[in-house]
Scaffold this motif. Sequence first.
Motif, PDB file in Angstrom:
ATOM      1  N   ASP A 338       0.660  -1.555   0.298  1.00 56.79           N
ATOM      2  CA  ASP A 338       0.141  -0.042   0.466  1.00 56.79           C
ATOM      3  C   ASP A 338       0.957   1.146   0.340  1.00 56.79           C
ATOM      4  OD1 ASP A 338      -1.733   2.057   0.848  1.00 56.79           O
ATOM      5  OD2 ASP A 338      -2.618   1.212   1.849  1.00 56.79           O
ATOM      6  N   PRO A 339       0.852   1.844  -1.322  1.00 60.87           N
ATOM      7  CA  PRO A 339       1.681   3.238  -0.731  1.00 60.87           C
ATOM      8  C   PRO A 339       1.314   4.069   0.097  1.00 60.87           C
ATOM      9  CG  PRO A 339       0.765   2.906  -3.500  1.00 60.87           C
ATOM     10  CD  PRO A 339      -0.278   1.855  -2.183  1.00 60.87           C
ATOM     11  N   HIS A 340       0.609   4.234   0.894  1.00 57.50           N
ATOM     12  CA  HIS A 340       0.192   5.522   2.033  1.00 57.50           C
ATOM     13  C   HIS A 340       1.055   4.635   3.221  1.00 57.50           C
ATOM     14  CE1 HIS A 340      -3.632   5.957  -0.240  1.00 57.50           C
ATOM     15  NE2 HIS A 340      -3.139   7.104  -0.108  1.00 57.50           N
ATOM     16  N   ARG A 341       1.466   3.103   3.235  1.00 57.04           N
ATOM     17  CA  ARG A 341       1.833   2.911   4.366  1.00 57.04           C
ATOM     18  C   ARG A 341       3.538   2.926   4.060  1.00 57.04           C
ATOM     19  NH1 ARG A 341      -2.230  -0.907   4.389  1.00 57.04           N
ATOM     20  NH2 ARG A 341      -3.366  -1.597   6.465  1.00 57.04           N
ATOM     21  N   TRP A 342       4.025   3.069   2.502  1.00 54.73           N
ATOM     22  CA  TRP A 342       5.103   2.728   2.736  1.00 54.73           C
ATOM     23  C   TRP A 342       4.671   4.736   2.923  1.00 54.73           C
ATOM     24  CZ3 TRP A 342       9.500   0.075  -0.086  1.00 54.73           C
ATOM     25  CH2 TRP A 342       8.882  -0.932   0.520  1.00 54.73           C
ATOM     26  N   ALA A 343       4.161   5.661   2.875  1.00 58.93           N
ATOM     27  CA  ALA A 343       5.006   6.778   2.370  1.00 58.93           C
ATOM     28  C   ALA A 343       4.671   7.018   4.005  1.00 58.93           C
ATOM     29  CB  ALA A 343       3.390   7.754   1.878  1.00 58.93           C
ATOM     30  N   ILE A 344       4.059   6.965   4.991  1.00 61.81           N
ATOM     31  CA  ILE A 344       4.184   6.312   5.961  1.00 61.81           C
ATOM     32  C   ILE A 344       5.467   6.693   6.811  1.00 61.81           C
ATOM     33  CG2 ILE A 344       3.599   5.809   8.920  1.00 61.81           C
ATOM     34  CD1 ILE A 344       0.500   5.951   6.687  1.00 61.81           C
ATOM     35  N   LYS A 345       6.097   5.418   6.342  1.00 60.04           N
ATOM     36  CA  LYS A 345       7.451   4.996   6.836  1.00 60.04           C
ATOM     37  C   LYS A 345       8.675   6.133   6.580  1.00 60.04           C
ATOM     38  CE  LYS A 345       9.150   2.246   8.928  1.00 60.04           C
ATOM     39  NZ  LYS A 345       8.906   2.312  10.309  1.00 60.04           N
ATOM     40  N   LEU A 346       8.512   6.140   5.097  1.00 58.69           N
ATOM     41  CA  LEU A 346       9.078   7.440   4.235  1.00 58.69           C
ATOM     42  C   LEU A 346       9.412   8.705   5.486  1.00 58.69           C
ATOM     43  CD1 LEU A 346       8.879   6.659   0.150  1.00 58.69           C
ATOM     44  CD2 LEU A 346      10.869   6.313   1.886  1.00 58.69           C
ATOM     45  N   VAL A 347       8.388   9.332   5.334  1.00 55.31           N
ATOM     46  CA  VAL A 347       7.577  10.574   5.874  1.00 55.31           C
ATOM     47  C   VAL A 347       8.381   9.963   7.771  1.00 55.31           C
ATOM     48  CG1 VAL A 347       6.335  11.582   7.601  1.00 55.31           C
ATOM     49  CG2 VAL A 347       6.404  11.179   5.753  1.00 55.31           C
ATOM     50  N   GLU A 348       8.454   8.785   8.304  1.00 59.56           N
ATOM     51  CA  GLU A 348       8.999   9.029   9.477  1.00 59.56           C
ATOM     52  C   GLU A 348      10.035   8.878   9.241  1.00 59.56           C
ATOM     53  OE1 GLU A 348      10.219   4.550  12.282  1.00 59.56           O
ATOM     54  OE2 GLU A 348       7.844   4.804  11.180  1.00 59.56           O
ATOM     55  N   LEU A 349      11.491   8.524   8.249  1.00 55.82           N
ATOM     56  CA  LEU A 349      12.441   8.329   8.491  1.00 55.82           C
ATOM     57  C   LEU A 349      12.932   9.474   8.626  1.00 55.82           C
ATOM     58  CD1 LEU A 349      13.067   5.415   6.293  1.00 55.82           C
ATOM     59  CD2 LEU A 349      13.443   5.027   8.688  1.00 55.82           C
ATOM     60  N   ALA A 350      12.103  10.416   7.354  1.00 54.92           N
ATOM     61  CA  ALA A 350      12.386  11.846   6.899  1.00 54.92           C
ATOM     62  C   ALA A 350      12.400  12.824   7.955  1.00 54.92           C
ATOM     63  CB  ALA A 350      11.872  12.095   6.180  1.00 54.92           C
ATOM     64  N   ARG A 351      11.943  12.452   9.365  1.00 55.01           N
ATOM     65  CA  ARG A 351      11.142  13.129  10.232  1.00 55.01           C
ATOM     66  C   ARG A 351      12.752  13.576  11.555  1.00 55.01           C
ATOM     67  NH1 ARG A 351       6.760  11.811  11.699  1.00 55.01           N
ATOM     68  NH2 ARG A 351       7.663  10.451  13.029  1.00 55.01           N
ATOM     69  N   ASP A 352      12.282  11.473  11.828  1.00 61.79           N
ATOM     70  CA  ASP A 352      13.284  10.818  12.383  1.00 61.79           C
ATOM     71  C   ASP A 352      14.875  10.937  12.083  1.00 61.79           C
ATOM     72  OD1 ASP A 352      10.790  10.809  14.165  1.00 61.79           O
ATOM     73  OD2 ASP A 352      10.703   9.617  14.267  1.00 61.79           O
ATOM     74  N   GLY A 353      15.128  10.391  11.047  1.00 65.84           N
ATOM     75  CA  GLY A 353      16.038  10.012  10.621  1.00 65.84           C
ATOM     76  C   GLY A 353      16.214   8.592  10.367  1.00 65.84           C
ATOM     77  N   VAL A 354      17.212   8.208   9.943  1.00 65.44           N
ATOM     78  CA  VAL A 354      17.350   6.548   9.628  1.00 65.44           C
ATOM     79  C   VAL A 354      18.503   6.513  10.701  1.00 65.44           C
ATOM     80  CG1 VAL A 354      18.443   4.776   8.554  1.00 65.44           C
ATOM     81  CG2 VAL A 354      17.391   6.778   7.042  1.00 65.44           C
ATOM     82  N   PRO A 355      18.460   4.770  11.490  1.00 65.74           N
ATOM     83  CA  PRO A 355      19.053   4.891  12.971  1.00 65.74           C
ATOM     84  C   PRO A 355      19.616   4.757  12.696  1.00 65.74           C
ATOM     85  CG  PRO A 355      16.522   3.861  12.900  1.00 65.74           C
ATOM     86  CD  PRO A 355      16.312   4.716  11.355  1.00 65.74           C
ATOM     87  N   GLU A 356      21.041   4.907  13.196  1.00 63.96           N
ATOM     88  CA  GLU A 356      22.333   4.831  13.020  1.00 63.96           C
ATOM     89  C   GLU A 356      22.636   3.611  13.163  1.00 63.96           C
ATOM     90  OE1 GLU A 356      24.989   7.369  15.408  1.00 63.96           O
ATOM     91  OE2 GLU A 356      23.572   9.538  15.167  1.00 63.96           O
ATOM     92  N   ALA A 357      22.266   2.453  14.249  1.00 60.30           N
ATOM     93  CA  ALA A 357      22.925   1.530  14.015  1.00 60.30           C
ATOM     94  C   ALA A 357      22.773   0.610  12.938  1.00 60.30           C
ATOM     95  CB  ALA A 357      22.039   1.172  14.880  1.00 60.30           C
TER      96      ALA A 357
END
Length: 390
Positions: A338-357
Amino acid sequence: MVSLHTSPLDQPGRGDAGGLNVYVRQLASALSRAGHHVEVFTRGEGSSDFLSPLIPVHYLPAGPPGPLVKEQLPQHLDEFGHALCKATTDQFDVIHTHYWMSAEAALSCRADFRIPIVHTMHTMGRVKLHEYPEARELAERVDAEDNIVGLAARLTANTPAERDELVRFYQAPLSKIDVIAPGVNLEIFHPDGNRATWPLPEVPGALKVLFAGRIQEFKGPQVLFNALRIARTEHPELPIQAVFIGDISGQDHLNLPHLVERYGMHDDVALLPAQPPERLADWFRAADVVAVPSFSESFGLVAMEAQACGTPVLAHASGGLAHTVLDAQTGALLQDLDPHRWAIKLVELARDGVPEAWSAQAAAHARDFSWERTATNAVASYRRAIQPTK
């Protein structure tokens, strides 16, 4: 080794070339380095080429000269099989076929030689139709795969998930299947190396996403594109950019340039042709995350190569990808497309950053996969085929 519809010398990401080409090329090379004699047979014109000084690639006829898409090849399998029988001598202990057409051609002349056949499906018709009912699959494919499961001496699966699919969809005996994970060329795909120059306008804090693969609906680039479009509409304050690497493939002719033009996303999306491995590694290292929104993958070589470069992966939790990517450790697995769920994940990473670990864990995870280990396990499968347990 038999790779009828595509040569290991072809550029992955172009035409019908993809992970299978990488698999055949790298496994053949690893077997040769270990001291085994390997020859590759594919459809083509001319006599022979070379994958390396010790690995000839023989061209055998199948249909009229010139390129044919794989959907046109089944009517010419007997011709290829006949040529393969003439070219195959007693020097070979085993024939390793890749994709259903290769095995069907080899089996068509099995009465002429008694060399055991080990087969790797790479993808399966019934599984593809289950995951993507709109797929255009040849009617004879599933019947051929049933035949292959019954007549091949051994079957290899890239992951436990593929092994389970062989059992579920084809009633393959568990005792006949060897799980052999593909590898990664760790001399090319590693965290320490050049980074490609990002081809989009520099925006501070932008999340950089990469897609690499054939541009066809089954690989899901449209899922990522639509997710980007949704994210931009709903969260314009969070910049997300994507580079798509690959050439149009298959019959669906997914028109990404048209979509970019239609939605005015020239500053958000760049489209590049397929890249050689060394350059692809540079692109992986340049990205914050690599997206693999395929409907299904038997393994997901792109996902593993990206992780080897220390780049986390967003992947559809289907088929082998659920084993290749470690959820919340080396990236994230999404349960659907579902593109909406993929968009939610992309927004989360754009807002919070990709976890360094994730980056360090991705590189460490990939180091467990080498083509040398794949070759060792393949030889064990070959020996089982040559001397089956009585």
